[in-house]
Write a protein that holds these residues in place. Structure first.
Motif, PDB file in Angstrom:
ATOM      1  N   VAL A   1     -10.803 -12.361   3.142  1.00  0.00           N
ATOM      2  CA  VAL A   1     -11.264 -11.362   2.361  1.00  0.00           C
ATOM      3  C   VAL A   1     -11.799 -10.693   0.948  1.00  0.00           C
ATOM      4  CG1 VAL A   1      -9.528  -8.769   2.076  1.00  0.00           C
ATOM      5  CG2 VAL A   1      -8.709 -10.515   3.394  1.00  0.00           C
ATOM      6  N   ILE A   2     -12.563 -10.709   0.841  1.00  0.00           N
ATOM      7  CA  ILE A   2     -13.524 -10.492  -0.389  1.00  0.00           C
ATOM      8  C   ILE A   2     -13.394  -9.871  -1.530  1.00  0.00           C
ATOM      9  CG2 ILE A   2     -15.772 -10.969  -1.436  1.00  0.00           C
ATOM     10  CD1 ILE A   2     -16.716 -12.739   1.606  1.00  0.00           C
TER      11      ILE A   2
ATOM     12  N   ARG B   1     -13.367 -24.036  11.310  1.00  0.00           N
ATOM     13  CA  ARG B   1     -14.384 -23.709  12.050  1.00  0.00           C
ATOM     14  C   ARG B   1     -15.319 -22.211  12.118  1.00  0.00           C
ATOM     15  NH1 ARG B   1     -17.010 -26.680   9.367  1.00  0.00           N
ATOM     16  NH2 ARG B   1     -18.388 -26.157  10.365  1.00  0.00           N
ATOM     17  N   GLU B   2     -13.839 -21.850  12.710  1.00  0.00           N
ATOM     18  CA  GLU B   2     -14.308 -20.365  12.522  1.00  0.00           C
ATOM     19  C   GLU B   2     -14.444 -18.553  11.562  1.00  0.00           C
ATOM     20  OE1 GLU B   2     -13.951 -16.565  15.573  1.00  0.00           O
ATOM     21  OE2 GLU B   2     -13.325 -18.039  15.987  1.00  0.00           O
ATOM     22  N   LEU B   3     -14.306 -18.013  10.943  1.00  0.00           N
ATOM     23  CA  LEU B   3     -14.755 -17.336  10.210  1.00  0.00           C
ATOM     24  C   LEU B   3     -15.280 -15.486   9.977  1.00  0.00           C
ATOM     25  CD1 LEU B   3     -16.192 -18.794   7.346  1.00  0.00           C
ATOM     26  CD2 LEU B   3     -14.091 -19.638   8.182  1.00  0.00           C
ATOM     27  N   VAL B   4     -14.118 -15.297  10.171  1.00  0.00           N
ATOM     28  CA  VAL B   4     -14.405 -14.094  10.182  1.00  0.00           C
ATOM     29  C   VAL B   4     -14.509 -12.923   8.820  1.00  0.00           C
ATOM     30  CG1 VAL B   4     -13.307 -11.807  11.325  1.00  0.00           C
ATOM     31  CG2 VAL B   4     -13.436 -13.624  12.440  1.00  0.00           C
ATOM     32  N   ILE B   5     -15.435 -12.273   8.293  1.00  0.00           N
ATOM     33  CA  ILE B   5     -15.664 -12.223   6.904  1.00  0.00           C
ATOM     34  C   ILE B   5     -15.321 -10.169   6.414  1.00  0.00           C
ATOM     35  CG2 ILE B   5     -16.773 -12.234   4.533  1.00  0.00           C
ATOM     36  CD1 ILE B   5     -17.949 -14.620   5.810  1.00  0.00           C
ATOM     37  N   CYS B   6     -14.879  -9.772   5.758  1.00  0.00           N
ATOM     38  CA  CYS B   6     -14.749  -8.530   5.305  1.00  0.00           C
ATOM     39  C   CYS B   6     -14.871  -8.506   3.824  1.00  0.00           C
ATOM     40  CB  CYS B   6     -13.150  -8.009   6.017  1.00  0.00           C
ATOM     41  SG  CYS B   6     -12.279  -8.158   6.071  1.00  0.00           S
ATOM     42  N   GLY B   7     -14.995  -6.829   3.262  1.00  0.00           N
ATOM     43  CA  GLY B   7     -14.577  -7.050   1.699  1.00  0.00           C
ATOM     44  C   GLY B   7     -15.828  -6.189   1.118  1.00  0.00           C
ATOM     45  N   ILE B   8     -16.197  -6.066  -0.469  1.00  0.00           N
ATOM     46  CA  ILE B   8     -16.734  -5.719  -1.084  1.00  0.00           C
ATOM     47  C   ILE B   8     -17.513  -6.490  -1.440  1.00  0.00           C
ATOM     48  CG2 ILE B   8     -17.025  -4.326  -3.061  1.00  0.00           C
ATOM     49  CD1 ILE B   8     -14.394  -3.052  -2.099  1.00  0.00           C
TER      50      ILE B   8
ATOM     51  N   ASP C   1     -19.110 -21.053  12.196  1.00  0.00           N
ATOM     52  CA  ASP C   1     -19.093 -20.159  13.145  1.00  0.00           C
ATOM     53  C   ASP C   1     -18.582 -18.788  12.453  1.00  0.00           C
ATOM     54  OD1 ASP C   1     -19.208 -18.427  15.111  1.00  0.00           O
ATOM     55  OD2 ASP C   1     -17.952 -19.437  16.635  1.00  0.00           O
ATOM     56  N   VAL C   2     -19.816 -17.899  12.380  1.00  0.00           N
ATOM     57  CA  VAL C   2     -19.485 -16.648  11.251  1.00  0.00           C
ATOM     58  C   VAL C   2     -19.696 -15.025  12.060  1.00  0.00           C
ATOM     59  CG1 VAL C   2     -19.974 -15.206   8.792  1.00  0.00           C
ATOM     60  CG2 VAL C   2     -20.155 -18.377   8.997  1.00  0.00           C
ATOM     61  N   THR C   3     -18.677 -14.449  11.333  1.00  0.00           N
ATOM     62  CA  THR C   3     -18.176 -12.623  11.990  1.00  0.00           C
ATOM     63  C   THR C   3     -18.621 -12.075  10.089  1.00  0.00           C
ATOM     64  OG1 THR C   3     -18.097 -13.541  14.023  1.00  0.00           O
ATOM     65  CG2 THR C   3     -17.658 -11.151  13.276  1.00  0.00           C
ATOM     66  N   VAL C   4     -18.879 -11.163  10.716  1.00  0.00           N
ATOM     67  CA  VAL C   4     -18.612 -10.264   9.372  1.00  0.00           C
ATOM     68  C   VAL C   4     -17.883  -8.607  10.151  1.00  0.00           C
ATOM     69  CG1 VAL C   4     -19.998  -8.723   7.777  1.00  0.00           C
ATOM     70  CG2 VAL C   4     -20.340 -11.336   7.810  1.00  0.00           C
ATOM     71  N   VAL C   5     -17.477  -7.916   9.960  1.00  0.00           N
ATOM     72  CA  VAL C   5     -17.104  -6.932  10.230  1.00  0.00           C
ATOM     73  C   VAL C   5     -17.827  -5.676   9.094  1.00  0.00           C
ATOM     74  CG1 VAL C   5     -14.488  -5.562  11.028  1.00  0.00           C
ATOM     75  CG2 VAL C   5     -14.910  -8.439  11.145  1.00  0.00           C
TER      76      VAL C   5
END
Length: 187
Positions: free
Chosen positions: A7-8, A106-113, A132-136
């Protein structure tokens, strides 16, 4: 495979539209809160990242009230709390990459501003580092942008256009998959 929610920069200072300009995706905060709740319920790790601007005039400077996290994120007991003063969460303190490695994540789910700034930079680095990256996408937001670019003149993009461009570049470039909050919660 263990995954983490990153959470960025979900900070109150981004609500200062006089400073940042017009924004898109008013549902960002609610979508981030839904992801945080799902990760908390599942007992999966959450990494909270906060931008501590070096500029005293920035709403994100540590001496400004806007440096504080939004309510839904401030309530989180994160597995890791990272502070940074650049775009990538991988250049913060403590070392995000070292922590992920130690946890076997190894798996990242990224969200934020902001979608096209810190979210995109972190996702690109993560992709390059082999995660392994997913951007929501609907759990991000950004602001209209304008600059005088050498050779192009004045270039302007709306926040919605920037979000779409970021999604296109991340997915087509092989840096990350793009998903929605509903898609992540259903999956």
């Amino acid at each position: 495979m263990t995954r983490a929610l990153i959470v960025i920069d979900m900070q109150r200072g981004f609500d200062d539209l006089e400073f940042w300009g017009a924004t898109a995706n008013p549902d960002c905060e609610a979508n981030v809160a839904a992801l945080v709740q799902a990760w908390t319920t599942a007992g999966e790790p959450i990494v909270v990242v906060r931008h501590d601007s070096a500029s005293p005039a920035s709403p994100l400077h540590p001496d400004q009230p806007g440096n504080a996290l939004v309510r839904a994120v401030a309530a989180v007991d994160p597995a890791l709390f990272v502070t940074k003063n650049v775009n990538s969460a991988f250049y913060g303190d403590p070392d995000l990459g070292a922590w992920l490695s130690a946890q076997g994540i190894r798996e990242l789910v990224i969200c934020g501003i902001q979608t096209n700034m810190c979210v995109e930079t972190t996702a690109r680095m993560a992709g390059n580092l082999g995660y392994d990256v997913t951007v929501v996408l609907d759990a991000t937001r950004t602001f209209d942008l304008e600059a005088d670019v050498a050779g192009l003149g004045i270039v302007t993009q709306t926040a919605s256009e920037l979000m779409a461009t970021t999604a296109l570049v991340l997915q087509a470039g092989g840096f990350a998959k793009i998903d929605s909050t509903a898609g992540m919660l259903a999956g």
